[in-house]
Design an enzyme around this catalytic site. Structure first.
Site, PDB file in Angstrom:
ATOM      1  N   ASN A 230       0.548  -1.046   0.006  1.00 39.95           N
ATOM      2  CA  ASN A 230      -0.143   0.274  -0.097  1.00 39.95           C
ATOM      3  C   ASN A 230       0.542   1.343  -0.012  1.00 39.95           C
ATOM      4  O   ASN A 230       2.027   1.211   0.096  1.00 39.95           O
ATOM      5  CB  ASN A 230      -0.630  -0.162   1.098  1.00 39.95           C
ATOM      6  N   LYS A 308       9.780 -14.639 -12.463  1.00 39.93           N
ATOM      7  CA  LYS A 308       9.786 -13.812 -12.522  1.00 39.93           C
ATOM      8  C   LYS A 308       8.030 -14.421 -13.728  1.00 39.93           C
ATOM      9  O   LYS A 308       8.501 -15.439 -14.865  1.00 39.93           O
ATOM     10  CB  LYS A 308      10.009 -12.433 -13.712  1.00 39.93           C
ATOM     11  N   LYS A 363     -11.099  -5.703  17.516  1.00 44.37           N
ATOM     12  CA  LYS A 363      -9.590  -6.432  17.753  1.00 44.37           C
ATOM     13  C   LYS A 363      -9.388  -5.682  19.191  1.00 44.37           C
ATOM     14  O   LYS A 363      -8.418  -6.253  19.281  1.00 44.37           O
ATOM     15  CB  LYS A 363      -9.064  -4.781  17.138  1.00 44.37           C
TER      16      LYS A 363
END
Length: 421
Positions: A230, A308, A363
Protein backbone atom coordinates in the site's frame (compact mmCIF):
# COMPACT_ATOMS: atom_id res chain seq x y z
CA UNK A 1 22.13 24.88 39.65
CA UNK A 2 25.12 24.96 37.30
CA UNK A 3 24.51 24.37 33.61
CA UNK A 4 25.11 20.88 32.18
CA UNK A 5 28.56 20.37 30.66
CA UNK A 6 29.48 18.45 27.53
CA UNK A 7 32.95 17.29 26.53
CA UNK A 8 32.73 17.06 22.74
CA UNK A 9 35.34 14.90 20.99
CA UNK A 10 35.52 15.58 17.26
CA UNK A 11 37.23 12.86 15.25
CA UNK A 12 38.53 13.09 11.71
CA UNK A 13 35.75 12.53 9.19
CA UNK A 14 34.30 14.79 6.53
CA UNK A 15 31.28 15.29 8.80
CA UNK A 16 33.49 17.05 11.36
CA UNK A 17 32.35 20.42 9.99
CA UNK A 18 28.88 19.71 11.44
CA UNK A 19 30.39 19.89 14.92
CA UNK A 20 30.30 23.68 14.60
CA UNK A 21 26.52 23.71 14.21
CA UNK A 22 26.21 21.13 16.99
CA UNK A 23 28.10 23.40 19.39
CA UNK A 24 25.93 26.37 18.41
CA UNK A 25 22.72 24.43 19.12
CA UNK A 26 24.02 23.09 22.44
CA UNK A 27 25.02 26.56 23.58
CA UNK A 28 21.57 27.80 22.56
CA UNK A 29 20.11 25.22 24.95
CA UNK A 30 22.25 26.56 27.78
CA UNK A 31 24.67 23.61 27.69
CA UNK A 32 28.37 24.37 28.21
CA UNK A 33 30.68 22.72 25.68
CA UNK A 34 34.39 21.99 25.88
CA UNK A 35 35.92 20.56 22.69
CA UNK A 36 38.70 18.11 21.89
CA UNK A 37 40.02 17.70 18.34
CA UNK A 38 41.85 14.60 17.15
CA UNK A 39 44.81 15.17 14.86
CA UNK A 40 42.79 14.20 11.79
CA UNK A 41 39.81 16.32 12.83
CA UNK A 42 41.99 19.44 12.88
CA UNK A 43 42.36 18.99 9.10
CA UNK A 44 38.60 19.58 8.72
CA UNK A 45 37.85 22.18 11.42
CA UNK A 46 40.22 24.51 13.22
CA UNK A 47 40.72 25.01 16.96
CA UNK A 48 40.03 28.70 16.37
CA UNK A 49 36.52 28.13 14.93
CA UNK A 50 35.56 25.70 17.69
CA UNK A 51 37.09 27.93 20.34
CA UNK A 52 35.06 30.93 19.21
CA UNK A 53 31.82 28.93 19.46
CA UNK A 54 32.60 27.17 22.76
CA UNK A 55 34.19 30.29 24.30
CA UNK A 56 36.77 27.93 25.76
CA UNK A 57 40.18 26.49 25.00
CA UNK A 58 40.14 23.66 22.44
CA UNK A 59 42.24 20.65 23.41
CA UNK A 60 44.16 18.24 21.22
CA UNK A 61 47.75 17.80 22.39
CA UNK A 62 48.29 14.88 24.76
CA UNK A 63 51.70 16.27 25.74
CA UNK A 64 50.83 19.91 26.37
CA UNK A 65 53.13 20.67 29.30
CA UNK A 66 50.86 23.37 30.73
CA UNK A 67 47.81 21.11 30.80
CA UNK A 68 49.51 17.86 31.73
CA UNK A 69 51.32 19.42 34.68
CA UNK A 70 47.96 18.99 36.42
CA UNK A 71 47.14 15.65 34.76
CA UNK A 72 44.86 17.52 32.38
CA UNK A 73 43.50 14.49 30.56
CA UNK A 74 42.13 13.07 33.81
CA UNK A 75 40.57 16.39 34.80
CA UNK A 76 38.94 16.85 31.38
CA UNK A 77 37.46 13.37 31.50
CA UNK A 78 35.86 13.93 34.90
CA UNK A 79 34.64 17.53 34.71
CA UNK A 80 31.92 16.93 32.10
CA UNK A 81 28.46 15.51 32.72
CA UNK A 82 28.54 13.70 29.37
CA UNK A 83 31.23 12.86 26.82
CA UNK A 84 30.06 13.03 23.20
CA UNK A 85 32.05 11.70 20.24
CA UNK A 86 30.66 13.33 17.08
CA UNK A 87 31.47 12.41 14.46
CA UNK A 88 32.73 9.02 15.62
CA UNK A 89 34.76 7.46 12.82
CA UNK A 90 35.22 3.72 12.37
CA UNK A 91 38.77 4.22 13.64
CA UNK A 92 37.88 5.83 16.96
CA UNK A 93 35.00 3.38 17.52
CA UNK A 94 37.45 0.49 17.07
CA UNK A 95 39.86 2.07 19.56
CA UNK A 96 37.05 2.64 22.05
CA UNK A 97 35.90 -0.97 21.77
CA UNK A 98 39.46 -2.27 22.26
CA UNK A 99 40.37 0.15 25.05
CA UNK A 100 43.22 1.74 23.09
CA UNK A 101 44.50 5.09 24.41
CA UNK A 102 47.08 6.47 21.95
CA UNK A 103 46.09 10.15 21.83
CA UNK A 104 44.30 12.71 23.99
CA UNK A 105 40.79 11.80 22.75
CA UNK A 106 41.06 8.05 23.33
CA UNK A 107 42.85 8.56 26.64
CA UNK A 108 39.99 10.77 27.81
CA UNK A 109 37.48 8.11 26.77
CA UNK A 110 39.33 5.44 28.72
CA UNK A 111 39.76 7.65 31.79
CA UNK A 112 36.23 9.04 32.04
CA UNK A 113 33.73 7.91 34.64
CA UNK A 114 30.86 9.75 32.94
CA UNK A 115 28.30 8.57 30.34
CA UNK A 116 29.53 8.47 26.76
CA UNK A 117 27.48 9.03 23.59
CA UNK A 118 29.04 8.05 20.25
CA UNK A 119 27.57 9.37 16.99
CA UNK A 120 29.00 7.29 14.11
CA UNK A 121 29.65 8.70 10.64
CA UNK A 122 31.45 6.82 7.87
CA UNK A 123 31.16 5.26 4.43
CA UNK A 124 28.24 2.84 4.05
CA UNK A 125 30.52 -0.15 3.45
CA UNK A 126 32.61 0.73 6.49
CA UNK A 127 29.43 0.95 8.61
CA UNK A 128 28.17 -2.46 7.48
CA UNK A 129 31.59 -4.13 7.79
CA UNK A 130 31.57 -7.01 10.27
CA UNK A 131 34.39 -5.44 12.29
CA UNK A 132 32.48 -2.17 12.75
CA UNK A 133 29.27 -3.95 13.71
CA UNK A 134 31.22 -6.08 16.17
CA UNK A 135 32.73 -2.95 17.70
CA UNK A 136 29.31 -1.28 17.95
CA UNK A 137 27.90 -4.34 19.72
CA UNK A 138 30.84 -4.32 22.14
CA UNK A 139 30.43 -0.62 22.91
CA UNK A 140 26.73 -1.02 23.60
CA UNK A 141 27.46 -4.02 25.82
CA UNK A 142 29.95 -1.79 27.68
CA UNK A 143 27.19 0.75 28.35
CA UNK A 144 28.16 3.29 25.68
CA UNK A 145 25.22 5.08 24.05
CA UNK A 146 25.57 4.66 20.27
CA UNK A 147 23.33 6.66 17.95
CA UNK A 148 22.30 5.06 14.65
CA UNK A 149 23.68 6.88 11.59
CA UNK A 150 21.32 8.27 8.98
CA UNK A 151 20.81 6.85 5.51
CA UNK A 152 21.45 8.95 2.43
CA UNK A 153 23.99 10.13 -0.12
CA UNK A 154 27.59 10.10 1.05
CA UNK A 155 30.30 12.67 0.33
CA UNK A 156 31.99 9.94 -1.72
CA UNK A 157 28.92 9.64 -3.95
CA UNK A 158 27.67 6.31 -2.55
CA UNK A 159 24.24 5.94 -0.96
CA UNK A 160 23.34 4.10 2.21
CA UNK A 161 23.59 4.12 5.99
CA UNK A 162 26.49 5.99 7.55
CA UNK A 163 25.68 9.71 7.39
CA UNK A 164 26.04 11.75 10.56
CA UNK A 165 22.55 12.55 11.92
CA UNK A 166 21.46 16.18 11.72
CA UNK A 167 22.85 18.28 14.59
CA UNK A 168 19.28 18.86 15.86
CA UNK A 169 18.82 15.08 16.23
CA UNK A 170 22.14 14.78 18.06
CA UNK A 171 21.09 17.54 20.46
CA UNK A 172 17.83 15.69 21.19
CA UNK A 173 19.81 12.50 21.93
CA UNK A 174 22.16 14.42 24.21
CA UNK A 175 19.20 15.91 26.07
CA UNK A 176 17.77 12.44 26.66
CA UNK A 177 21.05 11.07 28.00
CA UNK A 178 21.30 14.11 30.26
CA UNK A 179 17.91 13.29 31.82
CA UNK A 180 17.58 14.15 35.44
CA UNK A 181 19.21 15.81 37.11
CA UNK A 182 20.65 17.73 34.16
CA UNK A 183 18.02 17.76 31.41
CA UNK A 184 15.89 20.30 33.27
CA UNK A 185 18.83 22.73 33.24
CA UNK A 186 18.96 22.89 29.45
CA UNK A 187 16.53 25.75 28.88
CA UNK A 188 15.57 26.55 25.29
CA UNK A 189 15.45 30.07 23.99
CA UNK A 190 12.21 31.19 22.34
CA UNK A 191 11.28 29.34 19.17
CA UNK A 192 13.19 26.17 20.02
CA UNK A 193 12.12 22.52 20.33
CA UNK A 194 9.16 21.73 22.64
CA UNK A 195 10.97 18.68 24.07
CA UNK A 196 11.49 19.99 27.58
CA UNK A 197 8.02 21.53 27.76
CA UNK A 198 6.51 18.16 26.84
CA UNK A 199 8.47 16.46 29.60
CA UNK A 200 7.23 19.05 32.09
CA UNK A 201 3.64 18.52 30.98
CA UNK A 202 3.98 14.77 31.38
CA UNK A 203 5.67 14.89 34.75
CA UNK A 204 8.11 11.99 34.49
CA UNK A 205 6.94 11.46 30.90
CA UNK A 206 7.54 7.91 29.74
CA UNK A 207 10.82 7.32 31.55
CA UNK A 208 11.08 3.65 32.46
CA UNK A 209 8.31 2.66 30.03
CA UNK A 210 8.70 0.39 27.00
CA UNK A 211 6.70 1.56 24.00
CA UNK A 212 6.30 -0.77 20.99
CA UNK A 213 5.45 0.86 17.65
CA UNK A 214 4.93 -0.46 14.13
CA UNK A 215 5.23 1.76 11.07
CA UNK A 216 5.18 1.73 7.29
CA UNK A 217 3.73 -0.80 4.85
CA UNK A 218 4.44 -4.48 4.40
CA UNK A 219 5.48 -5.96 1.07
CA UNK A 220 4.01 -9.35 0.23
CA UNK A 221 5.95 -10.96 -2.65
CA UNK A 222 4.17 -12.20 -5.76
CA UNK A 223 7.38 -13.17 -7.52
CA UNK A 224 11.00 -11.94 -7.25
CA UNK A 225 10.13 -8.53 -8.78
CA UNK A 226 6.51 -7.83 -7.78
CA UNK A 227 4.70 -7.50 -4.49
CA UNK A 228 1.40 -6.50 -2.86
CA UNK A 229 1.66 -3.32 -0.80
CA UNK A 230 0.00 0.00 0.00
CA UNK A 231 1.05 3.65 -0.04
CA UNK A 232 2.09 4.06 3.58
CA UNK A 233 5.22 6.22 3.90
CA UNK A 234 5.90 5.37 7.55
CA UNK A 235 6.16 9.08 8.44
CA UNK A 236 3.44 9.07 11.11
CA UNK A 237 4.76 5.96 12.85
CA UNK A 238 8.34 7.24 12.81
CA UNK A 239 7.16 10.60 14.20
CA UNK A 240 5.39 8.79 17.05
CA UNK A 241 8.51 6.73 17.78
CA UNK A 242 10.60 9.92 17.89
CA UNK A 243 8.10 11.61 20.24
CA UNK A 244 8.06 8.60 22.57
CA UNK A 245 11.86 8.56 22.73
CA UNK A 246 11.91 12.30 23.46
CA UNK A 247 9.51 11.66 26.34
CA UNK A 248 12.05 9.26 27.85
CA UNK A 249 10.64 5.90 26.78
CA UNK A 250 12.56 2.87 25.63
CA UNK A 251 11.17 2.53 22.12
CA UNK A 252 11.09 -0.49 19.84
CA UNK A 253 10.11 0.46 16.30
CA UNK A 254 9.20 -2.42 13.97
CA UNK A 255 9.42 -0.87 10.51
CA UNK A 256 8.25 -2.10 7.16
CA UNK A 257 10.28 -1.28 4.02
CA UNK A 258 10.64 2.51 4.13
CA UNK A 259 13.57 4.84 3.50
CA UNK A 260 13.43 6.95 6.66
CA UNK A 261 16.22 7.62 9.16
CA UNK A 262 15.93 5.95 12.54
CA UNK A 263 14.82 8.49 15.17
CA UNK A 264 17.46 9.13 17.84
CA UNK A 265 17.24 6.78 20.80
CA UNK A 266 14.96 4.29 19.03
CA UNK A 267 15.68 0.57 18.63
CA UNK A 268 14.64 -0.26 15.07
CA UNK A 269 13.77 -3.70 13.67
CA UNK A 270 13.37 -3.82 9.89
CA UNK A 271 10.93 -6.31 8.35
CA UNK A 272 9.31 -6.81 4.96
CA UNK A 273 6.23 -9.00 5.28
CA UNK A 274 3.26 -9.12 7.66
CA UNK A 275 4.39 -12.44 9.08
CA UNK A 276 7.86 -11.04 9.77
CA UNK A 277 6.26 -8.03 11.46
CA UNK A 278 4.10 -10.30 13.62
CA UNK A 279 7.18 -12.26 14.71
CA UNK A 280 9.12 -9.08 15.53
CA UNK A 281 6.22 -7.61 17.50
CA UNK A 282 5.85 -10.72 19.66
CA UNK A 283 9.62 -10.85 20.19
CA UNK A 284 9.54 -7.25 21.49
CA UNK A 285 7.00 -8.03 24.24
CA UNK A 286 6.42 -7.24 27.05
CA UNK A 287 5.64 -3.56 26.51
CA UNK A 288 3.74 -0.98 28.53
CA UNK A 289 2.01 0.33 25.41
CA UNK A 290 1.79 -0.82 21.80
CA UNK A 291 0.91 1.65 19.05
CA UNK A 292 0.21 -0.22 15.83
CA UNK A 293 0.57 2.43 13.11
CA UNK A 294 1.77 0.15 10.28
CA UNK A 295 -0.53 -0.33 7.30
CA UNK A 296 -0.19 -4.08 7.09
CA UNK A 297 -1.29 -5.77 3.86
CA UNK A 298 -4.45 -7.77 4.54
CA UNK A 299 -3.56 -10.48 2.04
CA UNK A 300 -0.57 -12.27 0.60
CA UNK A 301 -0.19 -14.79 -2.18
CA UNK A 302 -0.61 -18.41 -1.17
CA UNK A 303 2.79 -19.21 -2.68
CA UNK A 304 5.13 -16.62 -4.20
CA UNK A 305 6.55 -17.65 -7.56
CA UNK A 306 10.24 -18.49 -7.59
CA UNK A 307 10.74 -16.87 -11.00
CA UNK A 308 9.25 -13.77 -12.59
CA UNK A 309 5.73 -14.45 -13.88
CA UNK A 310 5.42 -13.92 -17.64
CA UNK A 311 2.44 -12.95 -19.79
CA UNK A 312 1.39 -15.87 -22.00
CA UNK A 313 -0.36 -13.82 -24.68
CA UNK A 314 -3.83 -15.04 -23.72
CA UNK A 315 -4.86 -11.69 -22.23
CA UNK A 316 -5.70 -13.40 -18.93
CA UNK A 317 -4.03 -12.31 -15.69
CA UNK A 318 -1.69 -14.65 -13.87
CA UNK A 319 -3.63 -16.86 -11.44
CA UNK A 320 -3.04 -15.61 -7.89
CA UNK A 321 -4.49 -17.28 -4.82
CA UNK A 322 -4.68 -14.84 -1.91
CA UNK A 323 -4.76 -15.77 1.77
CA UNK A 324 -5.25 -13.56 4.83
CA UNK A 325 -2.24 -12.26 6.70
CA UNK A 326 -2.07 -12.48 10.50
CA UNK A 327 -3.99 -9.72 12.28
CA UNK A 328 -1.28 -8.19 14.46
CA UNK A 329 -3.54 -5.81 16.41
CA UNK A 330 -6.15 -8.49 17.16
CA UNK A 331 -3.41 -10.93 18.18
CA UNK A 332 -2.05 -8.42 20.70
CA UNK A 333 -5.59 -7.77 21.95
CA UNK A 334 -5.85 -11.33 23.23
CA UNK A 335 -2.16 -11.99 23.87
CA UNK A 336 -0.97 -13.35 27.22
CA UNK A 337 1.47 -10.40 27.33
CA UNK A 338 -1.07 -7.82 26.16
CA UNK A 339 0.28 -4.29 26.73
CA UNK A 340 -1.55 -2.21 29.32
CA UNK A 341 -2.45 0.24 26.56
CA UNK A 342 -3.13 -1.03 23.04
CA UNK A 343 -3.59 1.55 20.27
CA UNK A 344 -4.50 0.72 16.68
CA UNK A 345 -4.70 2.88 13.58
CA UNK A 346 -7.49 2.78 11.02
CA UNK A 347 -6.89 4.21 7.55
CA UNK A 348 -10.34 4.86 6.10
CA UNK A 349 -11.83 6.52 3.03
CA UNK A 350 -15.42 6.75 4.34
CA UNK A 351 -17.49 6.40 7.53
CA UNK A 352 -14.42 6.93 9.71
CA UNK A 353 -16.05 6.84 13.15
CA UNK A 354 -18.37 3.94 12.27
CA UNK A 355 -15.61 1.73 10.89
CA UNK A 356 -13.19 2.65 13.68
CA UNK A 357 -15.73 1.87 16.43
CA UNK A 358 -16.36 -1.54 14.89
CA UNK A 359 -12.60 -2.13 14.70
CA UNK A 360 -12.17 -1.12 18.36
CA UNK A 361 -14.53 -3.86 19.51
CA UNK A 362 -13.35 -6.45 17.00
CA UNK A 363 -9.64 -6.07 17.71
CA UNK A 364 -9.76 -5.76 21.49
CA UNK A 365 -7.88 -2.44 21.42
CA UNK A 366 -8.15 0.43 23.91
CA UNK A 367 -8.00 3.20 21.31
CA UNK A 368 -8.31 3.41 17.55
CA UNK A 369 -6.74 6.39 15.80
CA UNK A 370 -8.79 6.88 12.64
CA UNK A 371 -7.63 9.03 9.76
CA UNK A 372 -9.09 9.80 6.36
CA UNK A 373 -6.60 8.70 3.70
CA UNK A 374 -8.71 9.59 0.68
CA UNK A 375 -6.49 12.67 0.09
CA UNK A 376 -2.71 12.96 0.33
CA UNK A 377 -2.26 11.76 3.94
CA UNK A 378 -0.28 8.72 2.83
CA UNK A 379 3.09 10.17 1.95
CA UNK A 380 2.14 13.68 3.08
CA UNK A 381 3.37 15.63 6.10
CA UNK A 382 0.01 16.44 7.72
CA UNK A 383 -2.77 14.37 9.24
CA UNK A 384 -6.25 14.76 10.67
CA UNK A 385 -7.16 12.11 13.22
CA UNK A 386 -10.02 11.02 15.44
CA UNK A 387 -9.35 9.07 18.66
CA UNK A 388 -12.02 6.40 19.14
CA UNK A 389 -12.37 4.94 22.65
CA UNK A 390 -15.11 3.23 24.61
CA UNK A 391 -15.99 6.66 25.97
CA UNK A 392 -16.55 8.28 22.57
CA UNK A 393 -14.79 10.15 19.77
CA UNK A 394 -12.15 12.86 20.21
CA UNK A 395 -11.47 14.78 16.98
CA UNK A 396 -8.25 16.72 16.49
CA UNK A 397 -7.52 19.60 14.13
CA UNK A 398 -5.54 19.10 10.94
CA UNK A 399 -1.93 19.07 12.15
CA UNK A 400 1.60 18.25 10.98
CA UNK A 401 2.38 14.59 11.67
CA UNK A 402 5.05 15.58 14.21
CA UNK A 403 2.44 17.54 16.15
CA UNK A 404 -0.02 14.63 15.99
CA UNK A 405 2.74 12.38 17.32
CA UNK A 406 3.62 14.68 20.22
CA UNK A 407 -0.02 15.06 21.23
CA UNK A 408 -0.66 11.31 21.01
CA UNK A 409 2.40 10.48 23.12
CA UNK A 410 1.33 13.02 25.73
CA UNK A 411 -2.05 11.28 25.85
CA UNK A 412 -0.34 7.88 26.14
CA UNK A 413 1.85 9.13 29.01
CA UNK A 414 -1.16 10.43 30.94
CA UNK A 415 -3.09 7.19 30.34
CA UNK A 416 -0.24 5.00 31.59
CA UNK A 417 0.31 7.23 34.60
CA UNK A 418 -3.36 7.08 35.56
CA UNK A 419 -3.46 3.29 35.22
CA UNK A 420 -0.49 2.89 37.55
CA UNK A 421 -1.84 5.25 40.23
Amino acid sequence: MTQPRILLIVSGGIAAYKSLELVRLLRKRGIAVRAVLTGSASRFVTPLSLGVLTEDHVYGDMFDLKEEREIGHIQLSRQADLVVVAPATANILAKMAAGIADDLATTLLLATDKPVLAVPAMNVRMWHHAATQRNIAQLRADGIHVLEPDEGEMACGEFGKGRLPDPEAIVEAITRVLQPPFASRAVEKPGASPLLDMRKANGSGLKGRHILITAGPTHEPIDPVRYIANRSSGKQGFAIAAAAARAGARVTLVAGPVHLPTPPGVDRVDVETARQMMTAVEAALPADAAIMVAAVADWRTDAAAGQKLKKDGSGKPAPLTLVENPDILATLGRHAQRPALLVGFAAETEKLAEHAQAKLARKGADWIVANDVSGDVMGGDDNSVHIITAQGVESWDHLPKDAVAARLIEKVAHALASRSD
